[in-house]
Design a protein around this motif. Sequence first.
Motif, PDB file in Angstrom:
ATOM      1  N   PHE A 163      75.493  11.361  19.905  1.00 53.20           N
ATOM      2  CA  PHE A 163      74.622  12.113  20.811  1.00 53.20           C
ATOM      3  C   PHE A 163      74.069  11.205  21.912  1.00 53.20           C
ATOM      4  O   PHE A 163      73.402  10.208  21.646  1.00 53.20           O
ATOM      5  N   LYS A 191      67.780  19.538  26.452  1.00 51.04           N
ATOM      6  CA  LYS A 191      68.930  18.961  25.749  1.00 51.04           C
ATOM      7  C   LYS A 191      68.675  18.920  24.245  1.00 51.04           C
ATOM      8  O   LYS A 191      69.570  19.175  23.438  1.00 51.04           O
ATOM      9  N   PHE A 234      70.673  20.805  21.080  1.00 52.16           N
ATOM     10  CA  PHE A 234      71.134  20.054  19.907  1.00 52.16           C
ATOM     11  C   PHE A 234      70.594  20.699  18.630  1.00 52.16           C
ATOM     12  O   PHE A 234      71.306  20.860  17.636  1.00 52.16           O
ATOM     13  N   ARG A 235      69.332  21.086  18.673  1.00 49.22           N
ATOM     14  CA  ARG A 235      68.690  21.726  17.524  1.00 49.22           C
ATOM     15  C   ARG A 235      69.339  23.070  17.206  1.00 49.22           C
ATOM     16  O   ARG A 235      69.574  23.396  16.037  1.00 49.22           O
ATOM     17  N   GLU A 277      72.834  11.923  26.194  1.00 49.21           N
ATOM     18  CA  GLU A 277      72.796  12.763  27.389  1.00 49.21           C
ATOM     19  C   GLU A 277      72.201  11.969  28.542  1.00 49.21           C
ATOM     20  O   GLU A 277      71.133  11.384  28.403  1.00 49.21           O
ATOM     21  N   GLN A 282      72.365  23.942  17.797  1.00 47.30           N
ATOM     22  CA  GLN A 282      73.703  23.664  17.268  1.00 47.30           C
ATOM     23  C   GLN A 282      73.676  23.455  15.751  1.00 47.30           C
ATOM     24  O   GLN A 282      74.641  23.758  15.048  1.00 47.30           O
TER      25      GLN A 282
END
Length: 229
Positions: A120, A52, A56-57, A122, A59
């Motif tokens: 953010f 996850k 995110f990184r 998850e 993105q």
Amino acid sequence: MPKSKRNRQVTLSKTKKKGREHKEAIVNSIKEAAEKYSSVYVFSFENMRNQKFKEFREQLKSSSRFFLGSNKVMQISLGRSPSDEVRSGLHKVSKLLRGDSGMFFTNLSKEEVEKLFNQFEEYDFARTGSIATEKVDLKEGPLEQFTHEMEPFLRKQGMPVRLNKGVVELVSDFVVCEEGKPLSPEAARILRLLGIKMASFRLHLICRWTPDDFELYIDGPEDSDVECS
């Protein structure tokens, strides 16, 4: 008698240890990022999920860069005092790299960063030792979500089950976990089978630095002399 050399085990695949060169590469990368990006944030994380975080990184890779790893190496990279800091004020950032933390270098605006981090979250299955967020108990009777092949495995997890005409059945009420208590390995496995996710992977901003400003998002550590300018 001397040991025979004929039966000596030989490792065919060797993994190189991360040594001085690796650390120096990280230090140099952080120093370059400190010069390249307009701001840096320290963040903490809970219930880290590598996949996850990788997403995110990815993105944000066009505008930002993340660093996770040894806090000591990251501190050395930034400088621990005004006399050895890479840029003015970065020693304050260094002091806040503690525990489960990382750095986020970016050219995004403060508003964009705060929105991204605040939103953010998850959910995932909790691991052994995690604290249960709710009580989960199963009532006596058929467990139709499980096939008959699962019955031996469920018994190994401590569940009082039997097969009744090919259907898995609880012979008595069973508490999987109690709210506020650590999960046992068995409880973590059962919750996964039940599809119950109790782990929340989140990122929390600790501080923000720019060449003109320094801001704390949390109260500073008691033994730290970090103050907002």
